[in-house]
Design an enzyme around this catalytic site. Sequence first.
Site, short mmCIF file in Angstrom:
data_model
loop_
_atom_site.label_atom_id
_atom_site.label_comp_id
_atom_site.label_asym_id
_atom_site.label_seq_id
_atom_site.Cartn_x
_atom_site.Cartn_y
_atom_site.Cartn_z
N ARG A 54 -11.32 -29.58 -12.40
CA ARG A 54 -10.04 -30.18 -11.97
C ARG A 54 -8.95 -29.90 -13.00
NH1 ARG A 54 -9.03 -35.10 -13.28
NH2 ARG A 54 -11.07 -35.97 -12.81
N TYR A 106 12.96 -28.44 4.90
CA TYR A 106 11.68 -28.29 5.60
C TYR A 106 11.24 -29.64 6.16
CZ TYR A 106 6.75 -27.24 6.35
OH TYR A 106 5.50 -27.10 6.89
N ASP A 178 13.19 -23.88 -3.31
CA ASP A 178 12.05 -23.44 -2.51
C ASP A 178 12.28 -21.98 -2.15
OD1 ASP A 178 10.27 -22.85 -0.38
OD2 ASP A 178 9.99 -24.99 -0.05
N LYS A 203 2.32 -18.81 2.89
CA LYS A 203 3.12 -17.90 3.69
C LYS A 203 3.03 -16.48 3.11
CE LYS A 203 4.13 -21.76 5.75
NZ LYS A 203 5.27 -22.57 5.39
C1 LIG Z 1 5.26 -24.02 5.02
C2 LIG Z 1 6.30 -24.55 4.14
C3 LIG Z 1 6.06 -25.65 3.32
C4 LIG Z 1 4.75 -26.40 3.37
O1 LIG Z 1 3.65 -25.63 2.99
P1 LIG Z 1 2.15 -26.02 3.44
O2 LIG Z 1 1.29 -25.07 2.69
O3 LIG Z 1 2.11 -25.87 4.92
O4 LIG Z 1 1.91 -27.44 3.05
C5 LIG Z 1 7.08 -26.06 2.48
N1 LIG Z 1 8.29 -25.45 2.44
C6 LIG Z 1 8.55 -24.38 3.23
C7 LIG Z 1 9.88 -23.72 3.17
C8 LIG Z 1 7.58 -23.91 4.10
O5 LIG Z 1 7.85 -22.87 4.89
#
Ligand SMILES: *Cc1c(COP(=O)(O)O)cnc(C)c1O
Length: 379
Positions: A54, A106, A178, A203
Amino acid sequence: MSPDATPFSSETQAIHSGRNIDPATGALTAPIHLSTTFERDGDGSYPKGYVYGRSGNPNRDALETALTTLEKGSETATFASGSTATFSLLQALGPADHVIAPQSVYFGVQQMLSHIFAPWGLRYTLVDTTDLAAVAEALRPNTRLVLIETPSNPQLAVTDIQAIADLAHQADAYLACDNTIASPVLQTPLTLGADFVIHATTKYLAGHGDVIGGAVVTRESNPLFAQLRLVQTIGGVVPSPFDCWLTLRGLQTLPLRVRAQSQAAQSMATWLSQHPAIEQVLYPGLPEHPGHEVAQKQMQGYGGLLSFLVKGDQDRAMEVAAKTNLIARATSFGSPHSAIEHRASIEQGTQTAPNLLRLSVGLEHVDDLIADLEQALSR
Ligand SMILES: *Cc1c(COP(=O)(O)O)cnc(C)c1O
Protein backbone atom coordinates in the site's frame (compact mmCIF):
# COMPACT_ATOMS: atom_id res chain seq x y z
CA MET A 1 21.72 9.52 -19.87
CA SER A 2 18.51 8.96 -17.93
CA PRO A 3 15.39 8.53 -20.10
CA ASP A 4 13.74 11.16 -17.88
CA ALA A 5 16.15 13.86 -19.05
CA THR A 6 14.60 16.66 -21.07
CA PRO A 7 16.67 16.33 -24.29
CA PHE A 8 14.59 13.28 -25.22
CA SER A 9 11.34 13.80 -27.10
CA SER A 10 8.03 12.63 -25.65
CA GLU A 11 7.95 9.62 -28.04
CA THR A 12 11.25 8.41 -26.59
CA GLN A 13 10.30 9.22 -23.01
CA ALA A 14 6.96 7.39 -23.38
CA ILE A 15 8.87 4.22 -24.23
CA HIS A 16 11.83 4.48 -21.87
CA SER A 17 10.78 6.46 -18.80
CA GLY A 18 10.14 4.37 -15.69
CA ARG A 19 11.57 1.27 -17.37
CA ASN A 20 14.80 -0.42 -16.43
CA ILE A 21 16.02 -3.77 -17.67
CA ASP A 22 15.19 -6.20 -14.84
CA PRO A 23 18.47 -6.79 -12.99
CA ALA A 24 17.44 -10.30 -11.86
CA THR A 25 16.54 -11.70 -15.31
CA GLY A 26 17.50 -9.19 -18.01
CA ALA A 27 13.83 -8.90 -19.03
CA LEU A 28 13.09 -5.75 -21.06
CA THR A 29 9.46 -5.75 -19.93
CA ALA A 30 9.20 -5.38 -16.17
CA PRO A 31 7.71 -8.24 -14.14
CA ILE A 32 4.48 -7.57 -12.22
CA HIS A 33 5.33 -7.40 -8.52
CA LEU A 34 2.32 -8.83 -6.72
CA SER A 35 4.06 -9.24 -3.36
CA THR A 36 2.29 -7.28 -0.63
CA THR A 37 5.32 -7.31 1.66
CA PHE A 38 9.11 -6.94 1.37
CA GLU A 39 11.95 -8.41 3.45
CA ARG A 40 13.75 -6.48 6.18
CA ASP A 41 17.45 -6.85 6.89
CA GLY A 42 18.65 -8.19 10.24
CA ASP A 43 19.43 -4.61 11.31
CA GLY A 44 15.78 -3.66 10.77
CA SER A 45 16.31 -1.64 7.57
CA TYR A 46 14.59 -2.16 4.21
CA PRO A 47 17.53 -2.38 1.79
CA LYS A 48 15.43 -2.11 -1.40
CA GLY A 49 13.24 0.73 -0.11
CA TYR A 50 9.97 -1.24 -0.19
CA VAL A 51 8.02 -2.14 2.96
CA TYR A 52 4.38 -2.88 2.16
CA GLY A 53 2.35 -2.78 -1.07
CA ARG A 54 0.00 0.00 0.00
CA SER A 55 2.84 2.39 0.83
CA GLY A 56 4.93 1.56 -2.22
CA ASN A 57 5.29 -0.96 -5.07
CA PRO A 58 7.82 -1.17 -7.94
CA ASN A 59 5.15 -1.13 -10.69
CA ARG A 60 3.49 1.92 -9.15
CA ASP A 61 6.85 3.68 -8.81
CA ALA A 62 7.61 2.98 -12.47
CA LEU A 63 4.27 4.43 -13.58
CA GLU A 64 4.66 7.48 -11.32
CA THR A 65 8.15 8.12 -12.75
CA ALA A 66 6.89 7.94 -16.34
CA LEU A 67 3.93 10.27 -15.67
CA THR A 68 6.18 12.78 -13.90
CA THR A 69 8.48 12.83 -16.93
CA LEU A 70 5.70 13.17 -19.53
CA GLU A 71 3.94 15.98 -17.64
CA LYS A 72 7.27 17.74 -16.85
CA GLY A 73 6.55 17.68 -13.11
CA SER A 74 8.56 16.71 -10.04
CA GLU A 75 6.45 13.93 -8.47
CA THR A 76 3.27 11.89 -9.11
CA ALA A 77 0.74 10.08 -6.95
CA THR A 78 -1.35 7.44 -8.76
CA PHE A 79 -4.81 6.30 -7.70
CA ALA A 80 -7.34 3.54 -8.28
CA SER A 81 -9.44 5.79 -10.58
CA GLY A 82 -9.51 9.25 -12.12
CA SER A 83 -12.36 10.15 -9.78
CA THR A 84 -10.39 9.23 -6.71
CA ALA A 85 -7.43 11.29 -7.94
CA THR A 86 -9.60 14.43 -7.81
CA PHE A 87 -11.37 13.16 -4.68
CA SER A 88 -8.04 12.70 -2.87
CA LEU A 89 -6.83 16.16 -3.86
CA LEU A 90 -10.04 17.67 -2.44
CA GLN A 91 -9.68 15.51 0.67
CA ALA A 92 -6.16 16.88 1.17
CA LEU A 93 -7.76 20.30 1.70
CA GLY A 94 -9.35 21.19 5.03
CA PRO A 95 -13.02 21.73 5.80
CA ALA A 96 -13.72 25.49 5.54
CA ASP A 97 -11.26 25.78 2.62
CA HIS A 98 -12.84 27.16 -0.55
CA VAL A 99 -12.54 25.65 -4.03
CA ILE A 100 -13.39 27.12 -7.43
CA ALA A 101 -14.40 24.63 -10.12
CA PRO A 102 -15.86 24.96 -13.62
CA GLN A 103 -19.62 25.15 -14.07
CA SER A 104 -19.24 22.41 -16.67
CA VAL A 105 -16.85 20.34 -14.51
CA TYR A 106 -16.81 16.55 -15.09
CA PHE A 107 -20.15 15.25 -13.83
CA GLY A 108 -18.58 12.97 -11.19
CA VAL A 109 -16.66 15.89 -9.65
CA GLN A 110 -19.87 17.91 -9.46
CA GLN A 111 -21.46 15.00 -7.60
CA MET A 112 -18.58 14.54 -5.14
CA LEU A 113 -18.59 18.27 -4.33
CA SER A 114 -22.32 18.46 -3.66
CA HIS A 115 -22.96 15.04 -2.07
CA ILE A 116 -19.73 14.38 -0.14
CA PHE A 117 -17.54 17.47 0.35
CA ALA A 118 -20.25 20.09 1.01
CA PRO A 119 -21.69 18.09 3.98
CA TRP A 120 -18.09 17.73 5.24
CA GLY A 121 -17.67 21.53 5.25
CA LEU A 122 -15.73 22.27 2.07
CA ARG A 123 -16.96 25.46 0.37
CA TYR A 124 -17.04 25.70 -3.40
CA THR A 125 -18.13 27.98 -6.22
CA LEU A 126 -18.84 26.80 -9.76
CA VAL A 127 -17.96 29.40 -12.39
CA ASP A 128 -17.38 29.61 -16.12
CA THR A 129 -13.57 29.30 -16.03
CA THR A 130 -13.30 30.51 -19.64
CA ASP A 131 -14.38 33.90 -18.22
CA LEU A 132 -11.34 35.35 -16.39
CA ALA A 133 -13.37 38.11 -14.72
CA ALA A 134 -15.79 35.52 -13.29
CA VAL A 135 -12.89 33.54 -11.81
CA ALA A 136 -11.31 36.71 -10.35
CA GLU A 137 -14.63 37.60 -8.75
CA ALA A 138 -15.10 34.12 -7.25
CA LEU A 139 -11.72 34.12 -5.43
CA ARG A 140 -12.01 34.50 -1.64
CA PRO A 141 -9.42 34.86 1.13
CA ASN A 142 -9.91 31.15 1.97
CA THR A 143 -9.73 29.92 -1.67
CA ARG A 144 -7.05 27.23 -1.56
CA LEU A 145 -7.61 25.52 -4.90
CA VAL A 146 -8.82 26.47 -8.36
CA LEU A 147 -9.75 23.46 -10.48
CA ILE A 148 -10.00 23.67 -14.26
CA GLU A 149 -10.61 21.15 -17.00
CA THR A 150 -9.44 22.08 -20.48
CA PRO A 151 -10.69 21.13 -22.99
CA SER A 152 -13.81 20.35 -20.95
CA ASN A 153 -16.16 17.40 -21.10
CA PRO A 154 -18.53 17.33 -23.05
CA GLN A 155 -18.56 21.02 -24.12
CA LEU A 156 -14.88 21.07 -25.21
CA ALA A 157 -14.65 24.58 -23.70
CA VAL A 158 -11.09 25.90 -23.51
CA THR A 159 -9.73 27.65 -20.40
CA ASP A 160 -6.59 29.82 -20.53
CA ILE A 161 -4.25 27.90 -18.20
CA GLN A 162 -1.59 30.58 -17.84
CA ALA A 163 -4.09 33.38 -17.14
CA ILE A 164 -5.91 31.33 -14.48
CA ALA A 165 -2.57 30.30 -12.91
CA ASP A 166 -1.68 33.98 -12.53
CA LEU A 167 -5.06 34.78 -10.95
CA ALA A 168 -4.86 31.81 -8.55
CA HIS A 169 -1.31 32.60 -7.48
CA GLN A 170 -2.12 36.27 -6.85
CA ALA A 171 -4.75 34.98 -4.40
CA ASP A 172 -2.33 32.45 -2.82
CA ALA A 173 -4.34 29.52 -4.22
CA TYR A 174 -3.13 26.45 -6.09
CA LEU A 175 -4.21 25.68 -9.65
CA ALA A 176 -5.05 22.08 -10.60
CA CYS A 177 -5.71 21.32 -14.28
CA ASP A 178 -7.49 18.15 -15.40
CA ASN A 179 -5.47 17.22 -18.49
CA THR A 180 -7.39 14.01 -19.30
CA ILE A 181 -8.83 15.13 -22.63
CA ALA A 182 -5.65 16.73 -24.03
CA SER A 183 -3.00 14.40 -22.54
CA PRO A 184 0.62 15.57 -22.13
CA VAL A 185 1.19 14.98 -25.84
CA LEU A 186 -0.92 18.03 -26.69
CA GLN A 187 -0.58 20.19 -23.59
CA THR A 188 1.64 20.35 -20.47
CA PRO A 189 -0.19 22.59 -17.94
CA LEU A 190 2.69 22.52 -15.42
CA THR A 191 4.85 24.44 -17.91
CA LEU A 192 2.09 27.08 -18.12
CA GLY A 193 1.99 27.68 -14.37
CA ALA A 194 -0.46 25.05 -13.08
CA ASP A 195 0.59 23.50 -9.75
CA PHE A 196 -1.05 20.11 -10.34
CA VAL A 197 -2.16 18.04 -13.30
CA ILE A 198 -4.97 15.54 -12.76
CA HIS A 199 -5.56 12.53 -15.03
CA ALA A 200 -8.11 9.85 -15.50
CA THR A 201 -5.42 7.48 -16.84
CA THR A 202 -8.43 5.32 -17.77
CA LYS A 203 -8.70 7.36 -20.97
CA TYR A 204 -5.79 8.22 -23.32
CA LEU A 205 -2.87 7.36 -21.03
CA ALA A 206 -3.69 3.69 -20.53
CA GLY A 207 -5.41 4.02 -23.88
CA HIS A 208 -6.93 0.58 -24.51
CA GLY A 209 -10.17 0.64 -22.56
CA ASP A 210 -9.02 -2.07 -20.14
CA VAL A 211 -7.96 -0.34 -16.91
CA ILE A 212 -9.44 2.30 -14.57
CA GLY A 213 -6.88 4.62 -12.96
CA GLY A 214 -5.95 8.16 -12.01
CA ALA A 215 -3.00 10.37 -11.17
CA VAL A 216 -2.01 13.75 -9.76
CA VAL A 217 1.33 15.18 -10.92
CA THR A 218 2.81 18.13 -9.02
CA ARG A 219 5.08 20.85 -10.44
CA GLU A 220 7.10 21.05 -7.22
CA SER A 221 6.91 19.73 -3.68
CA ASN A 222 4.42 21.72 -1.59
CA PRO A 223 2.27 21.16 1.53
CA LEU A 224 -0.86 20.17 -0.42
CA PHE A 225 0.99 17.44 -2.36
CA ALA A 226 2.56 16.16 0.88
CA GLN A 227 -0.94 15.83 2.35
CA LEU A 228 -2.16 14.17 -0.88
CA ARG A 229 0.60 11.56 -0.54
CA LEU A 230 -0.73 10.78 2.95
CA VAL A 231 -4.26 10.42 1.58
CA GLN A 232 -2.88 8.01 -1.05
CA THR A 233 -0.79 5.80 1.23
CA ILE A 234 -2.72 5.98 4.54
CA GLY A 235 -6.16 6.22 2.92
CA GLY A 236 -5.04 3.42 0.62
CA VAL A 237 -6.83 4.32 -2.63
CA VAL A 238 -3.94 2.85 -4.62
CA PRO A 239 -3.95 1.21 -8.07
CA SER A 240 -3.06 -2.49 -8.20
CA PRO A 241 0.36 -3.58 -9.57
CA PHE A 242 -1.39 -5.02 -12.65
CA ASP A 243 -3.28 -1.74 -13.22
CA CYS A 244 0.04 0.13 -13.07
CA TRP A 245 1.71 -2.35 -15.42
CA LEU A 246 -1.12 -2.08 -17.99
CA THR A 247 -1.09 1.72 -17.82
CA LEU A 248 2.68 1.85 -18.29
CA ARG A 249 2.35 -0.52 -21.26
CA GLY A 250 -0.29 1.73 -22.82
CA LEU A 251 1.85 4.84 -22.33
CA GLN A 252 4.43 3.57 -24.83
CA THR A 253 2.16 4.36 -27.77
CA LEU A 254 0.53 7.49 -26.27
CA PRO A 255 2.15 10.06 -28.61
CA LEU A 256 1.35 7.99 -31.72
CA ARG A 257 -2.22 7.27 -30.68
CA VAL A 258 -3.10 10.79 -29.61
CA ARG A 259 -1.66 12.40 -32.75
CA ALA A 260 -3.58 9.97 -34.97
CA GLN A 261 -6.80 10.46 -33.01
CA SER A 262 -6.40 14.27 -33.13
CA GLN A 263 -5.89 14.24 -36.85
CA ALA A 264 -8.92 12.03 -37.45
CA ALA A 265 -11.06 14.14 -35.06
CA GLN A 266 -10.08 17.30 -36.95
CA SER A 267 -11.20 15.70 -40.24
CA MET A 268 -14.45 14.48 -38.72
CA ALA A 269 -15.20 17.85 -37.07
CA THR A 270 -14.66 19.61 -40.41
CA TRP A 271 -16.83 17.08 -42.25
CA LEU A 272 -19.61 17.27 -39.62
CA SER A 273 -19.60 21.09 -39.59
CA GLN A 274 -20.53 21.03 -43.31
CA HIS A 275 -23.22 18.36 -42.93
CA PRO A 276 -26.83 19.56 -43.44
CA ALA A 277 -28.16 17.41 -40.53
CA ILE A 278 -25.83 19.09 -38.00
CA GLU A 279 -26.63 22.26 -36.05
CA GLN A 280 -23.20 22.84 -34.45
CA VAL A 281 -19.87 21.08 -33.87
CA LEU A 282 -17.93 21.65 -30.63
CA TYR A 283 -14.23 21.08 -31.34
CA PRO A 284 -11.38 23.45 -30.39
CA GLY A 285 -9.62 22.73 -33.68
CA LEU A 286 -12.36 24.50 -35.68
CA PRO A 287 -11.61 28.22 -36.33
CA GLU A 288 -15.19 29.18 -35.33
CA HIS A 289 -14.89 27.53 -31.89
CA PRO A 290 -14.87 30.24 -29.16
CA GLY A 291 -11.78 28.69 -27.53
CA HIS A 292 -9.82 28.20 -30.76
CA GLU A 293 -7.38 31.06 -30.20
CA VAL A 294 -6.49 30.04 -26.64
CA ALA A 295 -6.26 26.40 -27.73
CA GLN A 296 -3.87 27.40 -30.52
CA LYS A 297 -1.69 29.16 -27.94
CA GLN A 298 -1.51 26.35 -25.38
CA MET A 299 -2.07 23.09 -27.32
CA GLN A 300 -0.16 21.19 -30.00
CA GLY A 301 -3.17 19.58 -31.68
CA TYR A 302 -6.77 19.56 -30.46
CA GLY A 303 -7.47 16.02 -29.29
CA GLY A 304 -9.59 13.05 -30.24
CA LEU A 305 -12.83 14.09 -28.53
CA LEU A 306 -15.60 16.21 -30.05
CA SER A 307 -19.28 16.89 -29.52
CA PHE A 308 -21.95 17.84 -32.01
CA LEU A 309 -25.54 19.05 -31.87
CA VAL A 310 -27.86 17.24 -34.24
CA LYS A 311 -30.61 19.33 -35.88
CA GLY A 312 -33.75 18.35 -33.98
CA ASP A 313 -34.57 17.20 -30.45
CA GLN A 314 -33.36 14.54 -28.03
CA ASP A 315 -35.24 11.77 -29.86
CA ARG A 316 -33.50 12.67 -33.10
CA ALA A 317 -30.08 12.61 -31.39
CA MET A 318 -30.86 9.22 -29.83
CA GLU A 319 -32.00 7.95 -33.24
CA VAL A 320 -28.66 8.93 -34.82
CA ALA A 321 -26.70 7.20 -32.04
CA ALA A 322 -28.92 4.13 -32.39
CA LYS A 323 -27.93 3.76 -36.08
CA THR A 324 -24.14 3.67 -35.81
CA ASN A 325 -22.60 0.27 -36.52
CA LEU A 326 -18.83 0.66 -36.23
CA ILE A 327 -18.98 3.40 -33.59
CA ALA A 328 -20.06 1.84 -30.29
CA ARG A 329 -22.79 3.36 -28.11
CA ALA A 330 -20.82 3.56 -24.91
CA THR A 331 -19.52 5.98 -22.34
CA SER A 332 -15.85 6.95 -21.83
CA PHE A 333 -13.23 7.93 -24.42
CA GLY A 334 -9.58 7.50 -25.32
CA SER A 335 -9.76 3.89 -26.51
CA PRO A 336 -8.77 2.50 -29.94
CA HIS A 337 -12.50 1.75 -30.38
CA SER A 338 -14.60 4.81 -31.35
CA ALA A 339 -17.58 5.54 -29.11
CA ILE A 340 -20.62 7.81 -29.28
CA GLU A 341 -22.73 8.92 -26.35
CA HIS A 342 -25.89 10.90 -25.67
CA ARG A 343 -24.65 12.81 -22.62
CA ALA A 344 -27.83 14.57 -21.44
CA SER A 345 -29.55 11.28 -20.65
CA ILE A 346 -26.80 10.19 -18.26
CA GLU A 347 -26.00 13.59 -16.66
CA GLN A 348 -29.10 14.56 -14.72
CA GLY A 349 -29.45 18.27 -14.00
CA THR A 350 -26.59 19.66 -16.11
CA GLN A 351 -26.81 22.20 -18.93
CA THR A 352 -25.81 19.69 -21.62
CA ALA A 353 -28.03 20.18 -24.67
CA PRO A 354 -30.57 17.37 -25.29
CA ASN A 355 -29.45 17.08 -28.94
CA LEU A 356 -25.71 16.76 -28.09
CA LEU A 357 -23.77 13.63 -28.99
CA ARG A 358 -20.19 13.19 -27.85
CA LEU A 359 -17.84 11.30 -30.12
CA SER A 360 -14.59 9.69 -29.04
CA VAL A 361 -12.57 9.17 -32.20
CA GLY A 362 -10.67 5.91 -32.04
CA LEU A 363 -7.97 4.42 -34.22
CA GLU A 364 -10.14 2.97 -36.98
CA HIS A 365 -9.61 4.47 -40.45
CA VAL A 366 -11.23 7.91 -40.59
CA ASP A 367 -13.00 7.10 -43.90
CA ASP A 368 -14.77 4.14 -42.25
CA LEU A 369 -15.83 6.33 -39.31
CA ILE A 370 -17.18 9.06 -41.60
CA ALA A 371 -19.09 6.45 -43.65
CA ASP A 372 -20.65 5.09 -40.47
CA LEU A 373 -21.78 8.55 -39.32
CA GLU A 374 -23.01 9.40 -42.82
CA GLN A 375 -25.40 6.42 -42.84
CA ALA A 376 -26.42 7.10 -39.20
CA LEU A 377 -27.34 10.71 -40.03
CA SER A 378 -29.39 9.76 -43.11
CA ARG A 379 -33.14 9.45 -42.58
C1 LIG B 1 -13.26 9.93 -16.92
C2 LIG B 1 -12.92 11.21 -16.30
C3 LIG B 1 -12.77 11.32 -14.92
C4 LIG B 1 -13.02 10.14 -13.99
O1 LIG B 1 -12.15 9.08 -14.21
P1 LIG B 1 -12.54 7.58 -13.74
O2 LIG B 1 -11.30 6.80 -13.99
O3 LIG B 1 -13.71 7.17 -14.57
O4 LIG B 1 -12.91 7.63 -12.30
C5 LIG B 1 -12.41 12.55 -14.41
N1 LIG B 1 -12.22 13.64 -15.19
C6 LIG B 1 -12.37 13.57 -16.53
C7 LIG B 1 -12.16 14.77 -17.37
C8 LIG B 1 -12.74 12.37 -17.12
O5 LIG B 1 -12.91 12.31 -18.44
